[in-house]
Enzyme design. Sequence first.
Site, PDB file in Angstrom:
ATOM      1  N   ASP A 136      52.235  -8.281 -24.013  1.00  0.00           N
ATOM      2  CA  ASP A 136      52.930  -9.025 -22.947  1.00  0.00           C
ATOM      3  C   ASP A 136      52.307  -8.780 -21.569  1.00  0.00           C
ATOM      4  O   ASP A 136      53.002  -8.608 -20.570  1.00  0.00           O
ATOM      5  CB  ASP A 136      54.440  -8.671 -22.919  1.00  0.00           C
ATOM      6  CG  ASP A 136      55.119  -8.945 -24.249  1.00  0.00           C
ATOM      7  OD1 ASP A 136      54.731  -9.921 -24.911  1.00  0.00           O
ATOM      8  OD2 ASP A 136      56.021  -8.184 -24.637  1.00  0.00           O
TER       9      ASP A 136
ATOM     10  N   HIS B  89      57.311 -15.285 -23.497  1.00  0.00           N
ATOM     11  CA  HIS B  89      58.064 -14.024 -23.568  1.00  0.00           C
ATOM     12  C   HIS B  89      59.352 -14.181 -22.760  1.00  0.00           C
ATOM     13  O   HIS B  89      59.320 -14.696 -21.641  1.00  0.00           O
ATOM     14  CB  HIS B  89      57.201 -12.885 -22.999  1.00  0.00           C
ATOM     15  CG  HIS B  89      57.882 -11.558 -23.053  1.00  0.00           C
ATOM     16  ND1 HIS B  89      58.038 -10.855 -24.227  1.00  0.00           N
ATOM     17  CD2 HIS B  89      58.478 -10.817 -22.084  1.00  0.00           C
ATOM     18  CE1 HIS B  89      58.698  -9.737 -23.972  1.00  0.00           C
ATOM     19  NE2 HIS B  89      58.971  -9.687 -22.682  1.00  0.00           N
TER      20      HIS B  89
HETATM   21  C1  GAR Z   1      62.029 -16.978 -27.844  1.00  0.00           C
HETATM   22  O1  GAR Z   1      63.085 -16.610 -27.011  1.00  0.00           O
HETATM   23  C2  GAR Z   1      60.732 -16.355 -27.373  1.00  0.00           C
HETATM   24  O2  GAR Z   1      60.638 -16.245 -25.978  1.00  0.00           O
HETATM   25  C3  GAR Z   1      60.810 -14.996 -28.014  1.00  0.00           C
HETATM   26  O3  GAR Z   1      61.341 -15.231 -29.297  1.00  0.00           O
HETATM   27  C4  GAR Z   1      62.197 -16.375 -29.239  1.00  0.00           C
HETATM   28  C5  GAR Z   1      61.768 -17.305 -30.339  1.00  0.00           C
HETATM   29  O4  GAR Z   1      62.666 -18.375 -30.475  1.00  0.00           O
HETATM   30  N1  GAR Z   1      59.523 -14.374 -28.087  1.00  0.00           N
HETATM   31  C6  GAR Z   1      59.326 -13.071 -28.019  1.00  0.00           C
HETATM   32  O5  GAR Z   1      60.224 -12.265 -27.896  1.00  0.00           O
HETATM   33  C7  GAR Z   1      57.871 -12.658 -28.097  1.00  0.00           C
HETATM   34  N2  GAR Z   1      57.699 -11.308 -27.664  1.00  0.00           N
HETATM   35  P1  GAR Z   1      62.253 -19.669 -31.283  1.00  0.00           P
HETATM   36  O6  GAR Z   1      61.712 -19.190 -32.645  1.00  0.00           O
HETATM   37  O7  GAR Z   1      63.527 -20.414 -31.444  1.00  0.00           O
HETATM   38  O8  GAR Z   1      61.220 -20.398 -30.509  1.00  0.00           O
END
Ligand code: GAR
Length: 209
Positions: free
Chosen positions: A146, A110
């Site tokens: 979360d 997160h």
């Molecule tokens: C990341 O920044 C992750 O921390 C966030 O989505 C992005 C995915 O990037 N996750 C959340 O917000 C979950 N609540 P990615 O697809 O490039 O790994």
Amino acid sequence: MAKKRVVVLASGSGSNFQSIINFAQNGASFEIVGLIVNVPEVKAIERAKTANIPSKLVNHKDYATRTDFETALNQALLDFNAELVVCAGFMRILQAEFVEKWEGKMINIHPSLLPKYKGLHTHQRAIDAGDKTAGCTVHFVNAGVDEGAIIGQAEVEIMDGDDADKLASRVIIKEHILYPLCVDAVASGKIILTNGACLNDGKLEMIKI
Ligand code: GAR
């Protein structure tokens, strides 16, 4: 010891998925045996193809209820013989009944220093609050959103003139370092969930980078 069978859940770009693929190629205690996405044609699927990892689409829009979607998701995880479920930008809230099936075996990343800023728009909220630092957190998934026990965190300084995008671009670099380390620590059994707490070699100590 046999490598733990990791299945990654993603909804988008999958850059965290990629960082875990890269780490797994260098003597990790886990192997990635599958990718499950809930959105068609996302970049994560291409990454899986390139790495010869089988992928499966379980599209939430194909199911009448959350429970039906989660039943299909659970079946897909069982079909891959998943031992550890790694949510990497997986943007669906999962109900308690599903989460409890994978207690201690499902983790998430997160983009905030939990317990601050659960939910969305984490970086903008940190900037608006005048915080000096932001970051990311890896945690076990429990029935709260979360909220599960914290496995690891990485901090990033908030600089003058930062907007959410600039800050996100620095936080994601840390995500790519932190997440594979946390996956490996859980896969090897160094880190376990017990009575709702995360124990690292028997101590209440999170991974910090
Ligand atoms: C990341 O920044 C992750 O921390 C966030 O989505 C992005 C995915 O990037 N996750 C959340 O917000 C979950 N609540 P990615 O697809 O490039 O790994």
